[in-house]
Design an enzyme around this catalytic site. Structure first.
Site, mmCIF file in Angstrom:
data_model
loop_
_atom_site.group_PDB
_atom_site.id
_atom_site.type_symbol
_atom_site.label_atom_id
_atom_site.label_comp_id
_atom_site.label_asym_id
_atom_site.label_seq_id
_atom_site.Cartn_x
_atom_site.Cartn_y
_atom_site.Cartn_z
ATOM 1 N N SER A 236 0.850 -1.205 0.000
ATOM 2 C CA SER A 236 0.000 0.000 0.000
ATOM 3 C C SER A 236 0.883 1.252 0.000
ATOM 4 C CB SER A 236 -0.878 -0.018 1.260
ATOM 5 O OG SER A 236 -1.419 1.256 1.544
ATOM 6 N N TYR B 130 -3.492 -0.022 9.932
ATOM 7 C CA TYR B 130 -3.331 -0.460 8.538
ATOM 8 C C TYR B 130 -1.912 -0.157 8.062
ATOM 9 C CZ TYR B 130 -4.614 -0.714 3.523
ATOM 10 O OH TYR B 130 -4.698 -1.007 2.178
HETATM 11 C C1 GCO Z 1 -7.002 5.137 3.006
HETATM 12 C C2 GCO Z 1 -7.116 4.282 1.768
HETATM 13 C C3 GCO Z 1 -5.777 3.611 1.504
HETATM 14 C C4 GCO Z 1 -5.813 2.969 0.146
HETATM 15 C C5 GCO Z 1 -4.559 2.237 -0.223
HETATM 16 C C6 GCO Z 1 -3.467 3.211 -0.497
HETATM 17 O O1 GCO Z 1 -7.918 5.133 3.822
HETATM 18 O O2 GCO Z 1 -5.977 5.838 3.087
HETATM 19 O O3 GCO Z 1 -8.138 3.325 1.906
HETATM 20 O O4 GCO Z 1 -5.541 2.704 2.513
HETATM 21 O O5 GCO Z 1 -6.881 2.068 0.068
HETATM 22 O O6 GCO Z 1 -4.190 1.326 0.773
HETATM 23 O O7 GCO Z 1 -2.360 2.476 -0.967
#
Ligand code: GCO
Length: 264
Positions: free
Chosen positions: A147, A160
């Site tokens: 990501s 995340y």
């Molecule tokens: C967020 C997005 C990101 C993208 C992706 C970026 O909330 O910032 O959902 O997480 O989905 O992962 O690379």
């Protein structure tokens, strides 16, 4: 020569979380290039069946398996079933993941752990049980879906980011340990794409929507089909000496510090 370099004809690709979104887009790209797609989801058998029928409508060879990527017993059972019913897995794309957008100070520990469990521990679990066969066959391709948050932080996605940052390093370590078996492990780092996962922050007029358009040199949200090329590259002979890299498909986000909103 060039046609065989990117050839995935007849290969079997397990793509976790491939009933929708980016997983489906990457699996579709591989399927249209001739690979057999093992579709995975954990929500419902109905969703998997619908997805499989969508792949088949485009002439893609697809079979569906419902299992929870974070449950090692389910993974072991599913991999055995797939390898006996479909065939040896040549390509594994660890795509399944969740996101919880909560500021760290407000986030419950259980929620933080759930994100780490699914986004970081699960790729380890699935890889561990798929790669055993690849080691025996002395060949395989593993692609971990990283990501922008493998490189950058952002308010409200701390768990995340921790998971995706860890997944980048896990990719490098898998590459380190498995390259000697002719298994190439790499990552794909999507930028900001138009999917259900980003729908809440993509609505017209949402401040984040405007921010991303300005922050992305390509000045648009990505089309999930833009990921197919990277998936085919990292699944084919063309990447046989590529190990431990994350290919960022991000419209240029990581190339720039960004620009003032009033600048073209
Ligand atoms: C967020 C997005 C990101 C993208 C992706 C970026 O909330 O910032 O959902 O997480 O989905 O992962 O690379």
């Amino acid at each position: 020569m060039s046609s065989s370099l990117f050839n995935v004809e007849g290969k079997i690709a397990l793509v976790t979380g491939s009933t929708h979104g980016l997983g489906m887009a990457m699996a579709r790209g591989l399927g249209l290039a001739g690979a057999t797609i093992v579709v995975n989801g954990n929500s419902s058998q109905e969703k998997i069946d619908i997805a499989v029928s969508e792949y088949k409508k485009e002439g893609i060879k697809a079979v569906g398996y419902k299992f929870n990527v974070s449950d090692e017993h389910e993974v072991i059972t599913a991999v055995k079933k797939i390898e006996s019913e479909v065939g040896n897995i040549d390509i594994l794309i660890n795509n399944a993941g969740i996101i919880k957008r909560t500021p760290l100070l407000e986030m419950e520990v259980a929620d933080f752990k759930e994100v780490i469990d699914i986004d970081l521990v699960s790729p380890f679990i699935v890889s561990k049980h798929v790669v055993k066969g690849m080691v025996e066959r002395k060949q395989g391709k593993v692609i971990n879906i990283c990501s922008m948050m493998s490189e950058l932080g952002r308010n409200s996605v701390g768990a995340y980011a921790a998971a995706k940052g860890g997944l980048k390093m896990l990719t490098q370590n898998m590459a380190t340990e498995w390259a000697k078996y002719n298994i190439q492990v790499n990552g794909i780092g999507p930028g900001y794409f138009a999917t259900s996962q980003t729908e809440p922050i993509r609505v017209e007029g949402h401040p984040f929507n405007d921010f991303i358009i300005n922050r992305t040199p390509a000045a648009k949200w990505g089309d999930p089909n833009d990921l197919a090329g990277a998936a085919i590259f990292l699944s084919s002979k063309a990447s046989d000496f590529v190990n431990g890299h994350v290919v960022y498909v991000d419209g240029g986000i990581l190339a720039t510090i960004g620009k003032p909103s009033n600048e073209d």
